[in-house]
Design an enzyme around this catalytic site. Sequence first.
Site, PDB file in Angstrom:
ATOM      1  N   GLU A 179      31.182 -29.720  22.160  1.00 16.15           N
ATOM      2  CA  GLU A 179      31.527 -30.276  20.842  1.00 16.15           C
ATOM      3  C   GLU A 179      32.994 -30.662  20.911  1.00 16.15           C
ATOM      4  O   GLU A 179      33.860 -29.804  20.898  1.00 16.15           O
ATOM      5  CB  GLU A 179      31.300 -29.221  19.751  1.00 16.15           C
ATOM      6  CG  GLU A 179      29.922 -28.585  19.751  1.00 16.15           C
ATOM      7  CD  GLU A 179      28.824 -29.523  19.277  1.00 16.15           C
ATOM      8  OE1 GLU A 179      29.161 -30.611  18.759  1.00 16.15           O
ATOM      9  OE2 GLU A 179      27.649 -29.195  19.429  1.00 16.15           O
ATOM     10  N   CYS A 221      37.663 -31.444  13.418  1.00 11.92           N
ATOM     11  CA  CYS A 221      37.137 -32.456  14.343  1.00 11.92           C
ATOM     12  C   CYS A 221      36.444 -33.592  13.608  1.00 11.92           C
ATOM     13  O   CYS A 221      36.446 -34.728  14.061  1.00 11.92           O
ATOM     14  CB  CYS A 221      36.185 -31.798  15.333  1.00 11.92           C
ATOM     15  SG  CYS A 221      34.850 -30.915  14.517  1.00 11.92           S
TER      16      CYS A 221
HETATM   17  P1  NAD Z   1      41.372 -27.224  23.867  1.00 11.18           P
HETATM   18  O1  NAD Z   1      40.386 -27.990  24.655  1.00 11.18           O
HETATM   19  O2  NAD Z   1      42.780 -27.237  24.284  1.00 11.18           O
HETATM   20  O3  NAD Z   1      40.953 -25.675  23.791  1.00 11.18           O
HETATM   21  C1  NAD Z   1      39.679 -25.246  23.366  1.00 11.18           C
HETATM   22  C2  NAD Z   1      39.352 -23.915  24.011  1.00 11.18           C
HETATM   23  O4  NAD Z   1      39.229 -24.113  25.419  1.00 11.18           O
HETATM   24  C3  NAD Z   1      40.436 -22.858  23.826  1.00 11.18           C
HETATM   25  O5  NAD Z   1      39.841 -21.591  23.674  1.00 11.18           O
HETATM   26  C4  NAD Z   1      41.194 -22.940  25.144  1.00 11.18           C
HETATM   27  O6  NAD Z   1      41.894 -21.758  25.475  1.00 11.18           O
HETATM   28  C5  NAD Z   1      40.070 -23.197  26.128  1.00 11.18           C
HETATM   29  N1  NAD Z   1      40.471 -23.815  27.400  1.00 11.18           N
HETATM   30  C6  NAD Z   1      41.623 -24.456  27.694  1.00 11.18           C
HETATM   31  N2  NAD Z   1      41.594 -24.888  28.982  1.00 11.18           N
HETATM   32  C7  NAD Z   1      40.396 -24.518  29.482  1.00 11.18           C
HETATM   33  C8  NAD Z   1      39.759 -24.705  30.745  1.00 11.18           C
HETATM   34  N3  NAD Z   1      40.357 -25.348  31.749  1.00 11.18           N
HETATM   35  N4  NAD Z   1      38.517 -24.223  30.919  1.00 11.18           N
HETATM   36  C9  NAD Z   1      37.868 -23.596  29.906  1.00 11.18           C
HETATM   37  N5  NAD Z   1      38.435 -23.377  28.701  1.00 11.18           N
HETATM   38  C10 NAD Z   1      39.682 -23.841  28.481  1.00 11.18           C
HETATM   39  O7  NAD Z   1      41.220 -27.735  22.359  1.00 11.18           O
HETATM   40  P2  NAD Z   1      42.123 -27.341  21.109  1.00 11.18           P
HETATM   41  O8  NAD Z   1      43.314 -28.194  21.104  1.00 11.18           O
HETATM   42  O9  NAD Z   1      42.280 -25.887  21.027  1.00 11.18           O
HETATM   43  O10 NAD Z   1      41.136 -27.770  19.911  1.00 11.18           O
HETATM   44  C11 NAD Z   1      41.257 -28.969  19.259  1.00 11.18           C
HETATM   45  C12 NAD Z   1      40.218 -29.951  19.782  1.00 11.18           C
HETATM   46  O11 NAD Z   1      38.909 -29.434  19.533  1.00 11.18           O
HETATM   47  C13 NAD Z   1      40.282 -31.279  19.054  1.00 11.18           C
HETATM   48  O12 NAD Z   1      40.150 -32.322  19.972  1.00 11.18           O
HETATM   49  C14 NAD Z   1      39.068 -31.227  18.141  1.00 11.18           C
HETATM   50  O13 NAD Z   1      38.584 -32.489  17.772  1.00 11.18           O
HETATM   51  C15 NAD Z   1      38.096 -30.446  18.947  1.00 11.18           C
HETATM   52  N6  NAD Z   1      37.071 -29.830  18.092  1.00 11.18           N
HETATM   53  C16 NAD Z   1      35.797 -30.320  18.127  1.00 11.18           C
HETATM   54  C17 NAD Z   1      34.826 -29.782  17.285  1.00 11.18           C
HETATM   55  C18 NAD Z   1      33.405 -30.309  17.288  1.00 11.18           C
HETATM   56  O14 NAD Z   1      32.532 -29.660  16.729  1.00 11.18           O
HETATM   57  N7  NAD Z   1      33.139 -31.457  17.871  1.00 11.18           N
HETATM   58  C19 NAD Z   1      35.154 -28.730  16.425  1.00 11.18           C
HETATM   59  C20 NAD Z   1      36.463 -28.275  16.425  1.00 11.18           C
HETATM   60  C21 NAD Z   1      37.418 -28.824  17.260  1.00 11.18           C
END
Ligand code: NAD
Length: 543
Positions: A280, A314
């Site tokens: 997502e 999001c």
């Molecule tokens: P992010 O991708 O930086 O982090 C998300 C999660 O992934 C965190 O727990 C982070 O620690 C972890 N992570 C980071 N690097 C990783 C790796 N290499 N392998 C596995 N996990 C890792 O995202 P963010 O900035 O925390 O969140 C914001 C983003 O999330 C925005 O782009 C938003 O649109 C998206 N989002 C999407 C939805 C949806 O339902 N489509 C919902 C909420 C947020």
Amino acid sequence: MSDLTADAVATEHPGAGNPAAPGGGRTVAAAVPPALVTRLAAGVTATGEPDLVETVAPLTGERLASLPRSTPADVEVAFQLARRAQAAWAALPVRRRAAVLLRFHDLLLKRQDEVLDLIQAETGKARLHAFEEVLAVAMAARHYGRAAHGYLRDKRRGGALPVLTHAVEARRPKGVIGHISPWNYPLELSVGDALPAFVAGNAVVNKPDTQTALTALWARGLLVEAGLPADLWQIVIGDGPVIGPAVVEQADYVSFTGSTRTGRDVAQRAAARLVGASLELGGKNAMLVLADADLDAAAAGAVRACFSSAGQLCISIERLLVHRSVADEFLERFAARTRALRLGGGLAYGADMGSLVSVRQLETTTRHVEEAVKAGATVVAGGRARPDLGPFFFEPTILDGVTPDMAVCAEETFGPVVSLYRFDTEDEAVAAANSTPYGLNSSVWTRDPRRGRTVAARLRTGTVNVNEAYAAAYGSVGSPMGGMGDSGLGRRHGAEGILRFTEAQTIATQRLLPIAPSFGLDDKQFAAVMTGGLRALKALRFK
Ligand code: NAD
């Protein structure tokens, strides 16, 4: 921690006719005392003498919590514990597992104030926006609590040969789900997404974002109170690029919510192991205001669409596409409502918008606005950071005159910034809405709901809301929610939201005759009988 709380002020006219600070002086320190942090931190799977990792309260910039940091070895332990607990859990009847969700639903509604405080303390969002998470989780708990049995029960299917083949489709749990969640909706995206995994008979190893881990830990405690075996939900905390891959490496299925960039990395790791993943991801969502829209309703809807959780949602709207004939009038009404929004950081209802979560979000938001203005865009409302309220506050901002060369036009800002674009024809509006690689959510405003649904069918997004911003589709928990294109793979909610956590298994029992030459038929005669049989089955409309 000091006794600071940010007062509620209208963005353009501080103090002018606005209510006093919501929260009446209640502080983050009072709502999240050290004893509570210590109790919640005990739920982290981290062995030995773990390193500590600090989080900050975005409303004031002060230290919020000190939490144990899990190592990759701790992640292994978490999977072992979860795997052991999963076998007994999967053996329970679905209705027993579903009863835990229904009890959790009631406990959550009763104890919501505890988690609203935590969400506000960890994210800085307004209480109303924190409550949206309670709403979403309660809806998911009710839906899967009531509907899981129907989704998961064995289903009779047409067999290879009528009468002779008895076929059943069964659903088996995947095992242990690796569940990685972001900071922006810490309750909904931790427990909300884990509920269908649990009721389907799985265990979960969850890596929430460290910044919002207290909320996930609180939710785990409440679910255990509702009857979930404690080892079934493991929570590990640590740097995403270190702990995240360790989770993906051991999961039987991965449920990831976060940025598109990280999502691609997770997808590649899952693919290399041949385990499934739902992703997502981000969006650059559009709202279409057609010429016949109710402009007051659309302006109020746009405020919710663009500024809920300070745009760190999001499915929030960052592009407003408005028919040229009503654009100026719409903009006037929308800007007036936006300027009247009260920013605030009290731990109580009253503020219309809170803070951004971190300096990173503040920097992206500021950069997108400043670069656009430098390149010729106009600020219609907002446009500045508000350090007087707290370190990461930024005003709800409307830009006009944005062009495709500006970052704010195509990149996800994930802040309280929206740009307005004008269109002349419906085709032009649909093409503009679809002109991004993302495809998460969209919104269409018109007085003719049927026309709204016709336009919706042309939009390449996983959800479309007609005459609402995002809550109508997101809250319709019996229907799938997720993204097309760069916005992801797979869906939460509805049948897809639970069946993704299962393996399909077909059990077919043959009786009386084999599906092979028999009763003295040679191969050629068998082929002729079967050919006749196939023609008859089609003629009889057998599926
Ligand atoms: P992010 O991708 O930086 O982090 C998300 C999660 O992934 C965190 O727990 C982070 O620690 C972890 N992570 C980071 N690097 C990783 C790796 N290499 N392998 C596995 N996990 C890792 O995202 P963010 O900035 O925390 O969140 C914001 C983003 O999330 C925005 O782009 C938003 O649109 C998206 N989002 C999407 C939805 C949806 O339902 N489509 C919902 C909420 C947020």
